[in-house]
Design an enzyme around this catalytic site. Sequence first.
Site, PDB file in Angstrom:
ATOM      1  N   GLY A   7       0.840  -1.193   0.000  1.00 40.78           N
ATOM      2  CA  GLY A   7       0.000   0.000   0.000  1.00 40.78           C
ATOM      3  C   GLY A   7       0.874   1.242   0.000  1.00 40.78           C
ATOM      4  N   GLY A   8       0.233   2.375  -0.065  1.00 38.98           N
ATOM      5  CA  GLY A   8       0.946   3.646  -0.066  1.00 38.98           C
ATOM      6  C   GLY A   8       1.331   4.078   1.337  1.00 38.98           C
ATOM      7  N   SER A  11      -1.208   4.343   4.499  1.00 36.80           N
ATOM      8  CA  SER A  11      -2.428   3.681   4.037  1.00 36.80           C
ATOM      9  C   SER A  11      -3.042   2.787   5.105  1.00 36.80           C
ATOM     10  CB  SER A  11      -2.121   2.835   2.796  1.00 36.80           C
ATOM     11  OG  SER A  11      -1.193   1.818   3.126  1.00 36.80           O
ATOM     12  N   LYS A  13      -1.154  -0.019   6.078  1.00 35.22           N
ATOM     13  CA  LYS A  13      -0.617  -1.349   5.772  1.00 35.22           C
ATOM     14  C   LYS A  13       0.102  -1.975   6.961  1.00 35.22           C
ATOM     15  CE  LYS A  13       3.391   0.620   3.382  1.00 35.22           C
ATOM     16  NZ  LYS A  13       3.091   1.996   3.803  1.00 35.22           N
ATOM     17  N   SER A  14       0.904  -1.217   7.699  1.00 33.02           N
ATOM     18  CA  SER A  14       1.614  -1.792   8.842  1.00 33.02           C
ATOM     19  C   SER A  14       0.639  -2.198   9.944  1.00 33.02           C
ATOM     20  CB  SER A  14       2.644  -0.809   9.401  1.00 33.02           C
ATOM     21  OG  SER A  14       3.723  -0.675   8.502  1.00 33.02           O
ATOM     22  N   ALA A  36      12.474  -5.282  12.133  1.00 35.97           N
ATOM     23  CA  ALA A  36      12.518  -3.878  11.721  1.00 35.97           C
ATOM     24  C   ALA A  36      13.754  -3.674  10.857  1.00 35.97           C
ATOM     25  CB  ALA A  36      12.561  -2.973  12.945  1.00 35.97           C
ATOM     26  N   HIS A  53       4.868   2.619  16.097  1.00 37.54           N
ATOM     27  CA  HIS A  53       4.868   1.185  15.776  1.00 37.54           C
ATOM     28  C   HIS A  53       5.144   0.368  17.035  1.00 37.54           C
ATOM     29  CE1 HIS A  53       4.878   0.878  11.219  1.00 37.54           C
ATOM     30  NE2 HIS A  53       4.812   2.166  11.454  1.00 37.54           N
ATOM     31  N   GLU A  65      16.287  -5.532  15.021  1.00 39.05           N
ATOM     32  CA  GLU A  65      16.586  -4.423  14.119  1.00 39.05           C
ATOM     33  C   GLU A  65      17.825  -4.785  13.320  1.00 39.05           C
ATOM     34  OE1 GLU A  65      16.848  -0.702  16.174  1.00 39.05           O
ATOM     35  OE2 GLU A  65      14.884  -0.949  17.098  1.00 39.05           O
TER      36      GLU A  65
END
Length: 191
Positions: A7-8, A11, A13-14, A36, A53, A65
């Site tokens: 997605g943009g 949007s 998505k996450s 991450a 997040h 990470e």
Amino acid sequence: MRVLVTGGVRSGKSRHAESLLLPPHLPIDAPVTYLATGPRLDDADWAARVALHRSRRPASWSTVETTDAAAALTAATGPVLLDCLGTWLTAQLDELGAWESPESRWGHQVDERMAALDSAWRASPHVVAVTNEVGWGVVPEHRSGRIFADRLGLLGQRLAASADRVLLVVAGQVLTVKDTAEDPDPPRGGA
């Protein structure tokens, strides 16, 4: 199950990808690895995004990470949320000096890293990956934008080919692009 969520920017998505690893899909205390792949930036806006997040993740989730997503996927022992392919690709292109040098100097290395990520993706039993949909606008004016859009588009196609599900998120709404999962409630009876 391998799910690719695209997605943009902003949007949803996450947030949707995270929801796929929460009840009712998994137990509340499932040991999910949040992979991450974004760089550590000295930027207040970026720090705010990262904090947002983190605040949504259950305490049972661990965070890794790294920009070596293939190794992290291979090492994971349970469900993984890889967020996101765009930041992973940016890190690879940065490391290889791709923005200012000819593709002949770095192209094969990016291809090898994409192949390694694809191989780890295919071997992962339960992974949800987030990516950006960047190919719906004009061709970027600057070379760096074209490099990024072209490579991310190819990576998205590659992972989508072996994904069990591909979901597109637009304005917080989820559209199923691909779903190869078996229908849990097949039609019964005859005509």
